[in-house]
Design an enzyme around this catalytic site. Structure first.
Site, short mmCIF file in Angstrom:
data_model
loop_
_atom_site.label_atom_id
_atom_site.label_comp_id
_atom_site.label_asym_id
_atom_site.label_seq_id
_atom_site.Cartn_x
_atom_site.Cartn_y
_atom_site.Cartn_z
N VAL A 1 53.46 86.55 -6.74
CA VAL A 1 53.66 85.10 -6.62
C VAL A 1 52.34 84.50 -6.30
O VAL A 1 51.78 84.86 -5.12
CB VAL A 1 54.82 84.63 -6.04
N GLY B 1 58.40 81.97 -0.03
CA GLY B 1 59.14 82.35 -1.30
C GLY B 1 59.59 81.11 -2.11
O GLY B 1 60.39 81.37 -3.31
N GLN C 1 53.19 89.79 -1.71
CA GLN C 1 54.38 89.05 -2.26
C GLN C 1 54.00 87.80 -2.62
O GLN C 1 53.59 87.56 -3.90
CB GLN C 1 55.63 89.13 -1.38
N ASP C 2 54.07 86.75 -1.69
CA ASP C 2 53.49 85.24 -2.22
C ASP C 2 52.64 84.99 -1.02
O ASP C 2 52.48 85.62 0.03
CB ASP C 2 54.56 84.29 -2.55
N PRO C 3 51.63 83.97 -1.26
CA PRO C 3 50.64 83.61 -0.30
C PRO C 3 51.19 83.22 1.15
O PRO C 3 52.51 82.82 1.19
CB PRO C 3 49.94 82.44 -0.83
#
Length: 224
Positions: free
Chosen positions: A127, A136, A64-66
């Site tokens: 992302v 997020g 998803q994101d880091p």
């Protein structure tokens, strides 16, 4: 011209990086870094593309994101720098499933997945950046337009890639993948909230290697 020159990320993403939305992302990050801590560090945002060229891709794992804590994110989905002593829960569960799936009494001394990337496992977050302490926080920055394009490029230019889609977020990308050209393995996300709902026991690592061998591709050494 060598096919590898045609199929390297630099050449194939050249026009995409000239588009207004992408330039806007880069400019936004430049100004944010003046006053905020952003992960991964500037020089590591595109590490997935550095370590795994398009023509080398055998497997894609979508995140998803880091990670949003210091010294963790380094541009590879689910991976942390090898200096990190605390392994995030999702990555720890991935390690548990590897050991269980492959039936080997081995352990992991770190959580860096660079060795996967160098074997053709493309570790892509949807992302690519995040503000420190704010998971997020960059979802609306425009990264998904870019990473969706990347998935579409892999779908078009590669063949027989194994896509490991863990969790509902990653599984939304199914529409970008041609099942007649590629393989898709689905499971719940390896986070503590969902790992026991089907990630544990999914056996994606042995299944992936079986698929690769059927295509006369070298299997992945999942131990790192």
């Amino acid at each position: 011209m060598d096919n590898r020159t045609l199929l390297n990320w630099s050449s194939i993403l050249k026009n995409e990086k000239k588009k207004y939305y992408f330039i806007n992302i880069i400019n936004h990050l430049f100004f944010e870094r003046q006053k905020k801590m952003i992960f991964p560090p500037k020089g590591k945002v595109f590490n997935a593309f550095v370590h795994t060229q398009l023509y080398d891709i055998k497997v894609v794992i979508l995140g998803q994101d880091p990670y949003y804590k210091i010294n963790q994110a380094h541009g590879l989905a689910f991976s942390v720098e090898n200096i990190v002593k605390f392994i995030p829960s999702s990555l720890k569960n991935i390690q548990k499933e590897i050991i269980s799936d492959l039936g080997q009494n081995r352990s992991f001394s770190h959580g860096c997945l660079t060795k996967w990337a160098l074997q053709g496992v493309f570790l892509l977050n949807s992302v690519l950046t995040v503000e420190a302490g704010k998971p997020g926080s960059h979802y609306k920055l425009g990264w998904e337009r870019f990473t969706n394009k990347v998935i579409s490029i892999i779908n078009e230019y590669c063949k027989g890639v194994v896509f490991l889609l863990w969790g509902s977020y990653a599984q939304k990308k199914i529409c970008l993948i041609d099942r007649t050209r590629h393989y898709i393995l689905l499971a719940p996300h390896p986070s503590p909230l969902s790992a026991y709902r089907g990630f544990f026991g999914c056996r994606h690592f042995s299944k992936t290697n079986k698929i690769l061998k059927q295509q006369n591709k070298s299997p992945i050494n999942w131990f790192f």
